[in-house]
Design a protein around this motif. Sequence first.
Motif, PDB file in Angstrom:
ATOM      1  N   PRO A  20      48.173  48.587  26.591  1.00 42.64           N
ATOM      2  CA  PRO A  20      47.507  48.312  27.001  1.00 42.64           C
ATOM      3  C   PRO A  20      47.593  45.946  26.893  1.00 42.64           C
ATOM      4  CG  PRO A  20      46.140  50.064  26.657  1.00 42.64           C
ATOM      5  CD  PRO A  20      47.124  49.690  25.428  1.00 42.64           C
ATOM      6  N   PHE A  21      46.817  45.145  27.568  1.00 43.15           N
ATOM      7  CA  PHE A  21      46.489  44.458  26.947  1.00 43.15           C
ATOM      8  C   PHE A  21      45.448  44.057  26.170  1.00 43.15           C
ATOM      9  CE2 PHE A  21      45.711  39.959  28.001  1.00 43.15           C
ATOM     10  CZ  PHE A  21      46.795  38.858  27.689  1.00 43.15           C
ATOM     11  N   GLY A  56      43.345  44.360  34.106  1.00 42.57           N
ATOM     12  CA  GLY A  56      44.356  44.579  32.693  1.00 42.57           C
ATOM     13  C   GLY A  56      42.457  44.932  31.523  1.00 42.57           C
ATOM     14  N   SER A  57      42.068  44.037  30.874  1.00 41.06           N
ATOM     15  CA  SER A  57      40.923  44.433  30.480  1.00 41.06           C
ATOM     16  C   SER A  57      39.192  44.583  31.081  1.00 41.06           C
ATOM     17  CB  SER A  57      40.782  43.796  28.984  1.00 41.06           C
ATOM     18  OG  SER A  57      41.120  42.670  29.398  1.00 41.06           O
ATOM     19  N   VAL A  72      36.195  43.863  43.148  1.00 40.88           N
ATOM     20  CA  VAL A  72      37.072  44.441  43.937  1.00 40.88           C
ATOM     21  C   VAL A  72      37.633  44.131  42.664  1.00 40.88           C
ATOM     22  CG1 VAL A  72      39.020  45.479  45.314  1.00 40.88           C
ATOM     23  CG2 VAL A  72      37.138  44.017  46.100  1.00 40.88           C
ATOM     24  N   ALA A  73      39.196  45.220  41.600  1.00 45.70           N
ATOM     25  CA  ALA A  73      40.044  44.740  40.447  1.00 45.70           C
ATOM     26  C   ALA A  73      41.459  46.418  41.254  1.00 45.70           C
ATOM     27  CB  ALA A  73      39.686  44.988  39.583  1.00 45.70           C
ATOM     28  N   VAL A  74      42.118  46.159  41.121  1.00 41.14           N
ATOM     29  CA  VAL A  74      43.133  46.862  41.484  1.00 41.14           C
ATOM     30  C   VAL A  74      44.157  46.624  39.516  1.00 41.14           C
ATOM     31  CG1 VAL A  74      43.347  46.539  43.540  1.00 41.14           C
ATOM     32  CG2 VAL A  74      44.293  45.137  42.697  1.00 41.14           C
ATOM     33  N   ASP A  75      45.016  47.506  39.109  1.00 41.14           N
ATOM     34  CA  ASP A  75      46.241  47.342  38.266  1.00 41.14           C
ATOM     35  C   ASP A  75      46.757  48.712  38.443  1.00 41.14           C
ATOM     36  OD1 ASP A  75      45.908  45.951  35.185  1.00 41.14           O
ATOM     37  OD2 ASP A  75      47.101  47.612  35.458  1.00 41.14           O
ATOM     38  N   THR A  79      44.667  53.666  32.254  1.00 39.02           N
ATOM     39  CA  THR A  79      44.017  52.777  31.425  1.00 39.02           C
ATOM     40  C   THR A  79      42.879  51.269  31.504  1.00 39.02           C
ATOM     41  OG1 THR A  79      45.790  53.677  30.150  1.00 39.02           O
ATOM     42  CG2 THR A  79      43.525  51.494  29.063  1.00 39.02           C
ATOM     43  N   ALA A  80      43.720  50.367  32.502  1.00 35.95           N
ATOM     44  CA  ALA A  80      43.055  49.229  32.242  1.00 35.95           C
ATOM     45  C   ALA A  80      42.389  48.824  33.967  1.00 35.95           C
ATOM     46  CB  ALA A  80      44.208  47.978  33.323  1.00 35.95           C
TER      47      ALA A  80
END
Length: 252
Positions: A20-21, A56-57, A72-75, A79-80
Amino acid sequence: MKDSESPARSLTRAHYERFPFVQGGQRRVRHWTSRLRPFLSDEVVRDAVVLDVGCGSGEVARGLADRGARIVAVDLTSTAVKRTRAALQAGLVCQADALRLPLASHSVDHSVSIGVLHHTPDCFAGLREMARVTKPAGSIVVMLYARWTPYHALYLLTAGLRRRFPVAVLDRVPRWCWHVVRAAVAVQVGQRLADNQLKGLVADQIFTPRATFHSAREIRRWAADLHLSVFKRKHLLMHGNIVELRHGRTTL
Ligand SMILES: C[S@@+](CC[C@H](N)C(=O)[O-])C[C@H]1O[C@@H](n2cnc3c(N)ncnc32)[C@H](O)[C@@H]1O
């Protein structure tokens, strides 16, 4: 989402699940808050629904949430998603592809994507998706790698390394090597990173399955094709551009 995925997406997802980043903590939250403020002011962000594509993190999203944004977040990776949920106190975070956002058209006020679309097979399609889901009066802020930067040179120079070794080789790098890398990276980022952080950084910068580099001219052309305008741009000396796009012809 795994059953029907393309080999390119599967490779990228496996890569970022495995490495992961890097998590930079509060320092990185502050760094991206100050970088983004000229594009998305405190006033604009407060109470606005802001989409973070490729979270990411979760540190970029955290900085926006601290300024009152509703996130609102997507990855692509689970893990992210876990890390971003942990970084935020509220918000909607889900596993999704930047090229097929699971959102209705014009459903968010603003959207950001920092260092993500150049890892996808189709940067233009990623921008088109962000434009689709962002309201007509909103800003679309992206950070993309640029050509002819020191990082572009490093990426080209390390092509042989990528061809020769799989990313898993990072697990076999002796500890003393990380001490040397740590010192070199500290000069650049002003922070001494732990071994795992360094691994995440090197995996992203050197071993990423895909990185593309885009000139300001190319971005302007994409913007025109999408009926967007480049409203503001900041060149980052080491590796890229931050660009703010808006719907319509409102170029400064
Ligand atoms: C270099 S990291 C940047 C993370 C974050 N934006 C930040 O600045 O902290 C790239 C991220 O993009 C995600 N990513 C790559 N391809 C993606 C895609 N097609 N859809 C969504 N996320 C993707 C990766 O999983 C990874 O978390």
